[in-house]
Scaffold this active site. Structure first.
Site, PDB file in Angstrom:
ATOM      1  CE  LYS A  68      -3.928   0.274   2.528  1.00  0.00           C
ATOM      2  NZ  LYS A  68      -5.107   0.761   3.275  1.00  0.00           N
ATOM      3  CE  LYS A  80      -3.279  -3.272   9.978  1.00  0.00           C
ATOM      4  NZ  LYS A  80      -3.712  -2.325   9.014  1.00  0.00           N
ATOM      5  CB  THR A 154      -9.821   6.933   3.577  1.00  0.00           C
ATOM      6  OG1 THR A 154      -9.133   6.337   4.272  1.00  0.00           O
ATOM      7  CG2 THR A 154     -10.380   5.414   2.875  1.00  0.00           C
ATOM      8  CG  LEU A 185     -23.816   3.001   3.967  1.00  0.00           C
ATOM      9  CD1 LEU A 185     -25.594   3.267   3.897  1.00  0.00           C
ATOM     10  CD2 LEU A 185     -23.766   3.627   2.948  1.00  0.00           C
ATOM     11  CB  VAL A 188     -14.165   4.773   4.360  1.00  0.00           C
ATOM     12  CG1 VAL A 188     -14.278   5.186   3.056  1.00  0.00           C
ATOM     13  CG2 VAL A 188     -13.516   4.792   5.068  1.00  0.00           C
ATOM     14  N   GLY A 189     -17.260   5.136   4.324  1.00  0.00           N
ATOM     15  CA  GLY A 189     -19.104   4.406   3.560  1.00  0.00           C
ATOM     16  C   GLY A 189     -20.044   6.229   3.581  1.00  0.00           C
ATOM     17  NE  ARG A 212     -24.296   4.020  10.969  1.00  0.00           N
ATOM     18  CZ  ARG A 212     -23.075   2.887  12.008  1.00  0.00           C
ATOM     19  NH1 ARG A 212     -22.031   2.617  11.127  1.00  0.00           N
ATOM     20  NH2 ARG A 212     -23.100   3.153  12.946  1.00  0.00           N
ATOM     21  CB  ALA A 242     -18.939  -3.265   4.716  1.00  0.00           C
ATOM     22  CB  ALA A 264     -13.566  -3.210   1.945  1.00  0.00           C
TER      23      ALA A 264
HETATM   24  P1  NAI Z   1     -16.461   1.904   9.928  1.00  0.00           P
HETATM   25  O1  NAI Z   1     -17.016   0.669  11.223  1.00  0.00           O
HETATM   26  O2  NAI Z   1     -16.493   2.671  10.069  1.00  0.00           O
HETATM   27  O3  NAI Z   1     -17.685   1.572   9.118  1.00  0.00           O
HETATM   28  C1  NAI Z   1     -18.239  -0.075   8.553  1.00  0.00           C
HETATM   29  C2  NAI Z   1     -19.197  -0.064   8.291  1.00  0.00           C
HETATM   30  O4  NAI Z   1     -20.364  -0.975   7.392  1.00  0.00           O
HETATM   31  C3  NAI Z   1     -20.813  -0.087   9.199  1.00  0.00           C
HETATM   32  O5  NAI Z   1     -21.939   1.062   9.121  1.00  0.00           O
HETATM   33  C4  NAI Z   1     -21.316  -1.667   9.109  1.00  0.00           C
HETATM   34  O6  NAI Z   1     -22.568  -1.420  10.217  1.00  0.00           O
HETATM   35  C5  NAI Z   1     -21.048  -1.996   8.148  1.00  0.00           C
HETATM   36  N1  NAI Z   1     -21.066  -3.024   7.475  1.00  0.00           N
HETATM   37  C6  NAI Z   1     -20.345  -4.147   7.768  1.00  0.00           C
HETATM   38  N2  NAI Z   1     -20.888  -5.375   7.470  1.00  0.00           N
HETATM   39  C7  NAI Z   1     -21.611  -5.259   6.359  1.00  0.00           C
HETATM   40  C8  NAI Z   1     -22.081  -5.799   5.599  1.00  0.00           C
HETATM   41  N3  NAI Z   1     -21.667  -7.332   5.302  1.00  0.00           N
HETATM   42  N4  NAI Z   1     -22.737  -5.552   4.655  1.00  0.00           N
HETATM   43  C9  NAI Z   1     -23.092  -4.145   5.419  1.00  0.00           C
HETATM   44  N5  NAI Z   1     -22.390  -3.319   5.935  1.00  0.00           N
HETATM   45  C10 NAI Z   1     -21.820  -3.940   6.661  1.00  0.00           C
HETATM   46  O7  NAI Z   1     -15.366   1.515   8.747  1.00  0.00           O
HETATM   47  P2  NAI Z   1     -14.776   1.896   8.131  1.00  0.00           P
HETATM   48  O8  NAI Z   1     -13.599   3.418   9.015  1.00  0.00           O
HETATM   49  O9  NAI Z   1     -15.302   2.983   7.112  1.00  0.00           O
HETATM   50  O10 NAI Z   1     -13.867   1.631   6.618  1.00  0.00           O
HETATM   51  C11 NAI Z   1     -14.595   0.293   5.748  1.00  0.00           C
HETATM   52  C12 NAI Z   1     -13.320  -0.275   5.451  1.00  0.00           C
HETATM   53  O11 NAI Z   1     -13.062   0.649   4.587  1.00  0.00           O
HETATM   54  C13 NAI Z   1     -13.039  -0.999   5.814  1.00  0.00           C
HETATM   55  O12 NAI Z   1     -12.675  -2.880   5.565  1.00  0.00           O
HETATM   56  C14 NAI Z   1     -11.646  -1.032   6.056  1.00  0.00           C
HETATM   57  O13 NAI Z   1     -10.960  -1.887   7.063  1.00  0.00           O
HETATM   58  C15 NAI Z   1     -11.556   0.055   5.232  1.00  0.00           C
HETATM   59  N6  NAI Z   1     -10.892   1.090   5.421  1.00  0.00           N
HETATM   60  C16 NAI Z   1     -10.646   2.139   5.897  1.00  0.00           C
HETATM   61  C17 NAI Z   1      -9.900   3.170   6.471  1.00  0.00           C
HETATM   62  C18 NAI Z   1     -10.247   4.730   7.119  1.00  0.00           C
HETATM   63  O14 NAI Z   1      -9.700   5.767   6.613  1.00  0.00           O
HETATM   64  N7  NAI Z   1     -11.507   4.476   7.663  1.00  0.00           N
HETATM   65  C19 NAI Z   1      -8.792   3.390   5.744  1.00  0.00           C
HETATM   66  C20 NAI Z   1      -8.093   2.188   4.617  1.00  0.00           C
HETATM   67  C21 NAI Z   1      -9.433   1.023   4.104  1.00  0.00           C
END
Ligand code: NAI
Length: 353
Positions: A68, A80, A154, A185, A188-189, A212, A242, A264
């Site tokens: 990365k 890590k 991100t 959502l 990031v989402g 949500r 997610a 993700a």
């Molecule tokens: P987060 O924990 O804030 O949000 C994840 C969301 O996905 C939650 O709303 C959860 O309810 C939902 N979710 C979980 N499983 C699901 C499924 N099977 N179907 C639908 N929704 C589902 O996580 P964040 O920070 O938004 O990260 C999202 C992804 O991006 C993760 O895989 C993370 O490793 C990756 N990522 C995040 C970064 C960051 O800056 N936060 C950087 C690089 C990668």
């Protein structure tokens, strides 16, 4: 597998194995590569069945961080850490503070070979606590001298990546009227959905937390898709934001999209799934390239002295890197995932001389 076997089978530089009796935790730090700079990567706080599973995670994830950083050209190497606990201490509890301070001492003992940041179950408040004992931490709150949660950066990087991927697959990068399904959502989402909405995309939103999804869909005039219906839903772009391993032999054959481009980590179940996407005519933006906005933001604003404009340019450049990868994949007849690996490894080889 025994801890020793896992370490012997690993191609990284250094691994710290620490059992912390007072907190009943195992702490592992994987320094996979310092060829391009100090090893940087988040600290995952979670429970595992065995210490070997935690070590396996840290070794694998630290290697992915090397790729990365190389693809994002951050001047950092890959690392890590995992803090493996029987139970995750509640946020704000004295037990969590004790655990984080003891972990911070371990990070400090490496004198900057490893720089930590937030990851699964850790956030900027935890980085503030770690920052009480070591300066080798990124992503503390702004009040404590850091640059805060990297989620928005991100999301912006993914947005630029989606535009580049759309340009390659569909002829131009105008998102007006393009349908994009965002799965997950969270930090990031939700922001990505806002950026896409501003660009005129037709949004489909899914989250395990249905409330949500509905709330954001109401705000953005989007349609909600059930969390179990994501894979079969027709769209131009599927954006997994997610969890990992959403692209497998079982799911790829049911995808009804032209593009997969999301935040993700580790979206492919196994490496061959990159080929399966190619065979299905789906253009895949490799995850460790498109989701590097967070590390670009942390490295740039906290270590490299970039201002907001320079960081914004580097987030935009994620799109250029993807276009280079798509070109390489077509020229060499390989999957985009394989091309991304090739590009990152070539940069490391050049630095190694
Ligand atoms: P987060 O924990 O804030 O949000 C994840 C969301 O996905 C939650 O709303 C959860 O309810 C939902 N979710 C979980 N499983 C699901 C499924 N099977 N179907 C639908 N929704 C589902 O996580 P964040 O920070 O938004 O990260 C999202 C992804 O991006 C993760 O895989 C993370 O490793 C990756 N990522 C995040 C970064 C960051 O800056 N936060 C950087 C690089 C990668």
């Amino acid at each position: 597998m025994a801890l020793e076997d896992l370490i012997r089978g690993w191609d990284g530089e250094e691994v710290v194995v620490h059992h912390d009796d007072p907190t009943s935790s195992w702490m592992f730090i994987g320094v996979h590569s310092t060829v391009l700079g100090p090893a940087m990567g988040g600290t995952r706080l979670t429970s595992y069945g065995t210490p070997a599973q935690a070590l396996d995670d840290v070794l694998r994830l630290s290697g992915a961080m090397t790729l990365k950083h190389a693809a994002a050209d951050t001047s950092f190497g890959g690392g890590k850490a995992v803090v493996a606990v029987p139970d995750i201490p509640a946020r704000g509890s004295p037990a969590r503070r004790t655990l984080l301070l003891r972990y911070a001492d371990l990070v400090e003992s490496l004198h900057g070979t490893y720089e930590t940041a937030a990851d699964m179950n850790t956030g900027e408040v935890d980085m503030d606590t770690i920052g009480e004992r070591t300066s080798h931490v990124l992503g503390r709150s702004k009040a404590h001298g850091g640059s805060g949660d990297p989620g928005a950066a991100t999301a912006m990087g993914v947005f630029h990546g989606i535009r580049a991927t759309v340009r390659r697959a569909l002829g131009n990068d105008d998102l007006e009227g393009r349908s994009v399904l965002v799965q997950g959502l969270g930090s990031v989402g939700s922001r990505l959905a806002e950026y896409l909405h501003e660009a005129g995309a037709v949004l489909l939103l899914a989250d395990l937390d249905a409330a949500r999804a509905s709330a954001l869909a109401d705000e953005l005039g989007a349609k909600v898709v059930g969390a179990d219906d994501v894979v079969g839903t027709e769209c131009d772009v599927f954006s997994p934001c997610a969890t990992g391993k959403v692209l497998t032999e079982a799911t790829i054959r049911h995808l009804r999209c032209r593009i997969v481009a999301g935040a993700a980590n580790n979206q492919l179940g196994v490496a061959e799934d990159g080929e399966r996407l190619r065979d299905a005519g789906i253009l895949f933006a490799p995850d460790f390239v498109i989701n590097a906005g967070g590390v670009i933001h942390l490295a740039g604003s906290e270590r490299l002295g970039w201002d907001d404009a320079r960081t914004a340019k580097r987030l935009e450049a994620i799109g250029d890197t993807l276009l280079e990868i798509f070109e390489m994949a077509e020229r060499d007849g390989i999957s985009t995932a394989a091309a991304a690996n090739r590009l990152a490894r070539a940069r490391i080889a050049v630095a190694r001389g």
